[in-house]
Design an enzyme around this catalytic site. Structure first.
Site, PDB file in Angstrom:
ATOM      1  N   CYS A 138      -6.392 -46.958  46.092  1.00 28.87           N
ATOM      2  CA  CYS A 138      -5.587 -47.862  45.558  1.00 28.87           C
ATOM      3  C   CYS A 138      -4.330 -47.144  44.914  1.00 28.87           C
ATOM      4  CB  CYS A 138      -6.283 -48.878  44.688  1.00 28.87           C
ATOM      5  SG  CYS A 138      -6.442 -48.410  43.054  1.00 28.87           S
ATOM      6  N   CYS A 173     -12.063 -46.340  43.098  1.00 28.79           N
ATOM      7  CA  CYS A 173     -12.048 -46.052  44.442  1.00 28.79           C
ATOM      8  C   CYS A 173     -12.619 -44.957  45.068  1.00 28.79           C
ATOM      9  CB  CYS A 173     -10.700 -46.348  44.673  1.00 28.79           C
ATOM     10  SG  CYS A 173      -9.650 -47.792  44.370  1.00 28.79           S
ATOM     11  N   SER A 222      -8.170 -44.014  16.086  1.00 27.53           N
ATOM     12  CA  SER A 222      -9.109 -44.878  15.442  1.00 27.53           C
ATOM     13  C   SER A 222      -8.372 -46.119  14.716  1.00 27.53           C
ATOM     14  CB  SER A 222      -9.732 -44.068  13.879  1.00 27.53           C
ATOM     15  OG  SER A 222     -10.559 -44.839  13.335  1.00 27.53           O
ATOM     16  N   SER A 268      -7.481 -36.349  15.111  1.00 21.05           N
ATOM     17  CA  SER A 268      -7.465 -35.276  14.173  1.00 21.05           C
ATOM     18  C   SER A 268      -9.069 -35.234  13.441  1.00 21.05           C
ATOM     19  CB  SER A 268      -6.530 -35.578  12.942  1.00 21.05           C
ATOM     20  OG  SER A 268      -6.844 -36.558  12.048  1.00 21.05           O
ATOM     21  N   HIS A 287     -11.331 -38.333  12.279  1.00 18.54           N
ATOM     22  CA  HIS A 287     -12.523 -38.603  12.755  1.00 18.54           C
ATOM     23  C   HIS A 287     -13.580 -38.591  11.556  1.00 18.54           C
ATOM     24  CE1 HIS A 287     -15.770 -38.090  15.710  1.00 18.54           C
ATOM     25  NE2 HIS A 287     -16.493 -37.566  14.741  1.00 18.54           N
ATOM     26  N   LEU A 300      -7.344 -36.004   2.328  1.00 18.26           N
ATOM     27  CA  LEU A 300      -8.026 -34.809   2.748  1.00 18.26           C
ATOM     28  C   LEU A 300      -7.438 -33.871   3.359  1.00 18.26           C
ATOM     29  CD1 LEU A 300     -11.137 -33.604   3.626  1.00 18.26           C
ATOM     30  CD2 LEU A 300     -10.899 -35.210   5.679  1.00 18.26           C
ATOM     31  N   VAL A 322     -13.594 -56.255  57.296  1.00 17.36           N
ATOM     32  CA  VAL A 322     -13.009 -56.579  58.643  1.00 17.36           C
ATOM     33  C   VAL A 322     -11.748 -56.818  58.702  1.00 17.36           C
ATOM     34  CG1 VAL A 322     -15.277 -57.755  59.411  1.00 17.36           C
ATOM     35  CG2 VAL A 322     -13.577 -59.192  58.293  1.00 17.36           C
ATOM     36  N   GLU A 335     -17.957 -51.982  52.512  1.00 17.60           N
ATOM     37  CA  GLU A 335     -19.043 -52.507  51.677  1.00 17.60           C
ATOM     38  C   GLU A 335     -20.386 -51.914  51.927  1.00 17.60           C
ATOM     39  OE1 GLU A 335     -18.235 -56.970  51.308  1.00 17.60           O
ATOM     40  OE2 GLU A 335     -18.264 -56.301  53.285  1.00 17.60           O
TER      41      GLU A 335
END
Length: 1342
Positions: A118, A155, A274, A358, A362, A415, A1094, A1274
């Site tokens: 696609c 796909c 985050s 970073s 985290h 921090l 089909v 299918e």
């Protein structure tokens, strides 16, 4: 603070080598909408908005004036605020190559290796590979598969994308893996015998010789202006302000601390991975954001004698590289924590998120399922903090992780860095995690564990165990650890430890996230793994004093995931009698392949905004079954930019017809029937305004009874749609009297989300004259859209034109619900006299459109001791949802196809669709067969177990014989089925590998392998003639070029490519002469839905008919000048007044079905196949690895082997997802939890079998179809169940070794949870279990 006085307020960055200056940068604007709407660079796609799918991948380049280095990294544009890009260079897919300039080797290879279908995910794939190649021009296959770990494709099944990647690797050819101890290039177990026939077969779908070489010197250079700016310009604090938010980017530590004092509540944002999702999905709002992205002190790396200090501002990708370097340079005993961290960084998110997120972010987010925090905590890491008051250190421990005020940061503190101490001799650290998918999936449970023995006497001196995912935060098993100190490291200690930890880390039955018993089991399973790991190392360090592990236990410590993919493909060469330029039978690249790869393919939302265009968003019900008491629109209407809100009252009395001709209302008026029911539509000047207003619509509900959610609820309340479907053959009741044994069983098959990459998209444009309207919709069925809009607006269909250029994936999900939403969008456009666009966000899409029907299958089977099934009585129940949609049609197909490859002489099957308070389930690739077929195969597997026979023997004995009759009395020739079955057994070296699997299982207690082979008979057809009719229109222009249009929709299956191949063959002209613009109700009216395998069959016949009509007309012209060109012939025909335009028509396949009599001829032909899969499971965690899959398919004469093999593989991987990882979760109130890639796991590149081999059977029977081809979009989905039964086989082996020989009931999908809990052992017996009814579960089985 002189923030405003000296602040830089102009945002400057580069995109694709062009300078961008934004004078009024809004901090709320992300890079993705900025690229798409402002810069009109639409190659970068919206896929999920949360960084989970990779469709929006771009490359960011930044220059560091201190190191003088440029850093290139992939990033998710959907999460990247434009304000964070100051001084950066952004490269999008348009920037690396285009058809107007030159295409890049990455773009060329992904297209020519057939890695696009696609095409919607392709630009993201291209950019992930490109970013890697900028850093590593000759990457390893590991690096490439790792680089694509954050990109999803629905796909292709990934194999051709891996093939494209391999062309850049240092080594190609060998799989670089010795799966059964044998290299792929050796013959033997992994050798692939060829076909027995003498047919000429090919194994290559592309030629590497033609590829452009990768030349790193030809890449875009980093803009010199940005280098000079970074080197020379005085760095100033940057402040950007929008309507609601302020963005502050300090450039020094001093400025950062001042900003934190002034705005103590403002979050620090580096990668926005985050904070971004919280803002988007949880409605969190921050008036001020501080972004310390250029501060040196936050990027330190210091090696001290005690450990490693890493700056909090470094990305996780940078941390990963730093740790890898440290591990290489230092002895193993010093780097225990570093190794454990590196292990988890390998699977944490995708490379885009790792490059953006970073380390500090985290740690500070302290998510309950953080992979790194448990390890940092057990490693005694400390955090270096700084504020205007000075420096201080805090331990990263339990108090910090649960945000205890004494141990947490103060609001004005930041921090700076993290200290990771070196480990000591006799100290061991391990990392564990289990997720729904191996990569790019949040952990269900993770853990960090550390033990220190002091000296080599094996007495525990220190012990630290942390768990994530089992509480509101990371949990420390503190008391258990203290009680174990002083104990020797032996089995007795392990037993005590398990009981202590289970007692301390308690999880209530109603815990958020569910899977409670699984999580409890993982708590002790991980502890056992840690015990084994440490025992093994102790034995290695001191063989005299420590006993060695049992040989059968050792394998559980080996990594279950292998990455080196390889494949062998076989297809028949084109007929040698064909004309040299005839493209039929050749592996032709997808018509749009290059445009997909360059981002030039236009999808619905890529269309430029129309003048005065409005945006529409839907408001949906939050209740599953309730009366609407009132709707208050006042607050929503007061939002700036809101133009109108349409409610059900305005559309009262308007109904549209769905696919099966049943009426459906557009918006709820008095009552809502499910969560996600459309209630009203907000129309505004912009998408942001519309979504903001939608949240302010106030709806008051009154809940109604009964609330019916599950199939069992529906059965209890007798809540069904009519009619019931029944099929009977032979005399079932009499046959039950004759059999040796009778068995009863049931299986539940979960639903599946379509997860097409392009969400539902539509644009309605009133033409301003004669009530005409153009609709541009991502739909499989333009006629249904036209019809729904015409009914809604009460305008004739000839004034409503629906256009579809291409669709970014559909799989059955863009039919019925699409027409309802398009009708509301058109109503809004008609009312306002302005164009209206509606693009669903991923979460809305999943909620509103639903997916594959969950099934409950019950069976009673009578059989002989030799495995012959003589009687089968089956009941099928599907969960249809709140409206009929296509549920009864799905049931019909499920019933007609349930026999799969087996002749049951006496059969009875009942099927009912349940009416429940869920969004209506709908068409999905396979249309009922993947569920019905699994029920049958499950029954066969249980029969085999009861007879003490192998499943393949019972499958063989019950298989159709060559000429036979189906249960609906249609004659069938199954010669090709038997051929596929035998070929698959041979190609997979089944008997040899079965012995190898049994040997492995005898030698390994905690790991098991499983092997399964499954046949396939897939009937193709729609049951009636009108549903397969098709039409086409072919024009020849005077320059000899041809334009073709037909009624089929291009949605990735390559139908347009095949149609051009048809024209090329019929008119004997090069494919380059033929053009195809798209599908429209204006050129081909009344076209059928594109689906049911089909599309190429019918439309190909129509195109062929049109071409033959033209050729017949032109015969006299051509015969006069046989050596002429098409230009000559066209001009001559025009001069003689011969029409150069023709319509083509195909009446449809003859088909009928009489349900009263239970007989008919509903199908034109059958696709046959077989698949053999081998897996390995970890009995302690439920993890599994797909080792190898062999697929053999009979698809007649392939028109395009590259497209057809791509369809087989893509369907197989989608089916594998259905049966293993794709799990929908609903609350007991009917609220869907799984609304995006973070919660719902479709297969990723890590799930592709290490070996995937596909063979197309030589033509043996000529079906009466287009060039003897068969439609196969299918059929391959069902073959994914070979993985399900291979896992089933492995689980059974584990259970039998543990003395469990009874019936094995495993429902689909076979998730890690189900695998682990079925491998019953001392740990599953040890966990506490809650009495049903004593708690309200987090989720229910739908």
């Amino acid at each position: 603070m002189a923030e405003a006085v000296h602040a830089a307020t102009e945002l400057l960055f580069y995109v694709n080598g062009h300078k961008v200056i934004e004078k009024n940068a809004d901090p709320e604007v992300m890079l993705l909408p900025y690229l798409r709407k402002k810069l009109r660079l639409t190659g970068t796609k919206y896929g999920c908005g949360g960084g989970g799918c990779g469709a929006c991948t771009v490359m960011i380049s930044q220059y560091n004036p201190i190191t003088k280095k440029i850093r290139h990294y992939p990033a998710n544009a959907c999460l990247l605020p434009i304000c964070s890009l100051y001084g950066a260079a952004v490269t999008t897919v348009e920037g690396i190559g285009s058809t107007h300039t030159r295409i890049h080797p990455v773009q060329e290879r992904i297209a020519k290796c057939h890695g696009t279908q696609c095409g919607f995910c392709t630009p993201g794939m291209v950019m992930s590979i490109y970013a890697l190649l900028r850093n590593h021009p000759e990457p390893s296959l590991d690096q490439l598969t790792d680089a694509l770990g954050g990109n999803l494709c629905r796909c292709t099944g990934y194999r051709p994308i891996i093939d494209a990647c391999k062309t850049f690797c240092k080594t190609t050819g060998c799989c670089q893996s010795k799966e059964n101890g044998i290299c792929c290039l050796d013959q033997g177990i992994n050798g692939l015998p060829g076909f027995e026939e003498e047919d000429k077969t090919s194994a290559k779908l592309f030629s590497e010789d033609e590829f452009l070489p990768l030349d790193p010197t030809q890449e875009l250079i980093f803009p010199p202006e940005l280098m000079v700016m970074a080197e020379k310009q005085p760095q100033r604090i940057r402040v950007f302000g929008g309507d609601r938010m302020k963005w502050i980017s300090p450039v020094s530590l001093k400025e950062l601390l001042e900003a934190k004092v002034k705005y103590p509540q403002a979050p620090l944002v580096m990668g926005n991975t985050s904070v971004g999702p919280e803002v988007k999905f949880k409605g969190v709002f921050h008036p001020v954001i501080i972004s310390p992205d250029r501060i040196e002190e936050l990027c330190v790396v210091n090696h001290t004698c005690n450990g490693l200090t890493i700056g909090a501002g470094l990305s996780l990708a940078q941390v990963k590289d730093i740790l890898a370097d440290v591990i290489l340079k230092l002895p193993e005993e010093k780097t225990q924590t570093h190794r454990a961290l590196l292990k988890h960084l390998g699977t944490l998110a995708g490379s885009q998120i790792r490059s953006m997120a970073s380390l500090g972010g985290h740690i500070m987010s302290r998510h309950l399922d953080s992979d790194l925090n448990p390890l940092l905590a057990v490693g005694n890491c400390t955090l270096n903090l700084l504020s205007k008051e000075g420096e201080r250190q805090v331990p990263l421990n339990e108090q910090f992780l649960r945000k205890s005020p004494k141990a947490d940061l103060k609001p004005e503190e930041i921090l700076i860095s993290v200290n990771i101490p070196y480990s000591r001799k006799w100290e061991f650290v391990s990392a564990f995690r289990q997720a729904q998918r191996q990569q790019n999936a949040l952990a269900i449970v993770n853990s960090g564990m550390r033990v220190f023995f002091g000296e080599g006497e094996g007495i525990i001196r220190e012990l630290s165990i942390y768990y994530g995912g089992v509480g509101p935060t990371t949990i420390y098993a503190k008391n258990s650890c203290q009680k174990l100190i002083g104990r020797p490291w032996n089995e007795k200690m392990l037993d005590v430890a398990c009981r202590l930890v289970l007692d301390e880390v308690s999880l209530p039955g109603s815990a958020p996230g569910g899977r409670v018993e699984f999580k409890r089991t993982l708590i002790v399973s991980f502890l056992f793994k840690f015990y084994l790991e440490v025992s093994q190392i102790l034995k290695r360090m001191d063989p005299v004093h420590y006993p060695s592990l049992a040989d059968k236990y050792e394998s559980v410590l080996e990594d279950i995931h292998s990455k080196h993919h390889w494949s062998i493909l076989k297809y028949q060469d084109a007929d040698p009698r064909q004309l040299p330029k005839d493209p039929v039978g050749h592996p032709i690249m997808h018509l749009s392949g290059i445009n997909h790869a360059t981002g030039e393919s236009i999808y619905c939302d890529d269309m430029p905004a129309v003048d005065q265009e409005l945006f529409l968003t839907f408001v949906t019900s939050s209740r599953a079954h309730a009366k609407i008491v009132s709707i208050d629109l006042s607050e929503a209407l007061s939002v700036s930019g809101v133009v109108d809100i349409i409610t059900g009252k305005e559309l009262d009395g308007i109904t549209v017809l769905n696919y099966v001709g049943e009426t459906e209302t557009l918006l709820a008026t008095d009552e809502v029937l499910c969560v996600g029911h459309l209630v009203c539509a907000v129309i505004a000047e912009s998408e942001v305004q519309a979504r903001r207003a939608a949240k302010r619509v106030k709806i008051v509900y009154q809940d109604l009874e009964p609330l019916i959610l599950t199939i069992e609820d529906a059965i209890q309340h007798n809540s069904f749609f009519e009619p019931v479907k029944k099929l009977e053959y032979g005399n079932v009741d009499e046959a039950f009297k004759e059999v040796d044994q009778i068995l009863e069983g049931e299986i539940h098959v979960g639903g599946q989300e379509h997860f097409y990459m392009e969400t539902q998209s539509m644009l309605a444009v009133p033409k301003g004259e004669d009530q005409e309207m153009d609709l541009y919709v991502s739909s499989q069925f333009p006629k249904l859209i036209q019809q729904a809009v015409a009914l809604t607006l009460k305008i004739p269909a000839n004034k409503i034109m629906c256009h579809v250029r291409r669709v970014g994936g559909a799989f059955g999900g863009k039919i019925s619900k699409t027409s309802i939403m398009a009708a509301v969008t058109a109503f809004a456009a008609h009312k306002q006299g302005r164009a209206v666009r509606c693009i669903l966000e991923r979460g809305e899409d999943i909620l509103i459109t639903a997916g594959r029907h969950p099934y409950l299958g019950k069976y009673k089977v009578g059989f002989m001791n030799d495995g012959r099934v003589l009687a089968l009585d089956m009941e099928q129940y599907s969960n249809g949802g709140s409206t009929l949609d296509e549920s009864v049609l799905v049931l019909e197909m499920g019933v007609l196809k349930m026999d799969n490859a087996y002749k049951f002489p006496n059969l009875r099957c009942w099927a009912r669709a349940c009416r429940t308070n869920l969004p209506s389930n709908t068409a999905f690739r396979g249309f009922g067969f993947p569920q019905a077929g699994l029920i049958t195969e499950s029954c066969i597997t249980e029969v085999a177990a009861k007879c003490g026979l192998s499943p393949e023997k019972v499958r063989t004995i019950n298989m159709y014989k060559e000429i036979d009759q189906t249960p609906y009395k249609q004659e069938i020739n199954t010669k090709s089925l038997i051929q596929c079955w035998r070929e698959c057994l041979a190609m997979s070296s089944y008997s040899l590998r079965k012995e190898a699997v049994e040997k492995f299982n005898a030698e390994n207690y905690w790991k098991k392998k499983g092997l399964a082979i499954v046949p396939l008979k897939y009937p193709v057809g729609l049951g009636t003639v009108p549903l397969s009719q098709a039409a086409a229109l072919v024009h020849i222009y005077l320059d000899g070029s041809v334009l073709v249009t037909h009624g089929g929709i291009e949605m990735g299956q390559g139908v347009h490519t095949k149609m051009i191949q048809v024209v090329s063959r019929e008119l004997r002209m090069p494919m380059s002469n033929v053009h195809l613009r798209g599908t429209s109700t204006e050129t081909v009216p009344n076209a059928n839905v594109s689906g049911a395998s089909v599309v190429a069959d019918g439309n190909g016949m129509a195109v062929k008919d049109a071409c033959q009509t033209l050729l017949k007309r032109l015969e006299p012209i051509i015969s006069k000048n046989p050596r002429g060109t098409w230009k000559d012939w066209a001009e001559a025909a025009f001069a003689e007044s011969i029409s150069l335009s023709a319509t083509g028509y195909f009446r449809g396949y003859e088909a009928n079905m009489d349900w009263e009599k239970g007989e008919g001829h509903p199908f034109e032909y059958f696709v046959f196949g077989a698949a053999c899969s081998e897996v390995e499971i970890d009995c302690l965690t439920g993890d599994h690895k797909n080792i190898r899959t062999d697929i053999v398919m009979d698809i007649g004469c392939s028109i395009n082997p590259a497209v057809d093999i791509g369809q087989i593989e893509g369907a197989f991987i989608q089916g594998m997802g259905l049966y293993t990882t794709e799990e929908l979760n609903y609350s007991p109130q009917g609220v869907l939890y799984t609304r995006g890639p973070n919660q719902y796991k479709i297969p990723a590149i890590c799930d592709v079998p290490t070996e995937l081999h596909v063979s197309l059977l030589p033509l043996s029977q000529k079906p009466n179809t287009l060039y003897s081809s068969k439609g196969l979009g299918e059929s391959g989905v069902f073959l994914g169940c070979s993985v399900f039964f291979a896992i089933h086989n492995a689980v059974r082996a584990a259970r039998q070794e543990r003395g469990l020989f009874g019936p094995l009931k495993l429902n689909s999908p076979l998730t890690p949870e189900k695998i682990r809990m079925a491998c019953e052992d001392k740990f599953t017996k040890m966990i506490p279990r809650d009495e049903p009814g004593s708690y309200i579960p987090w989720n229910i089985l739908i």
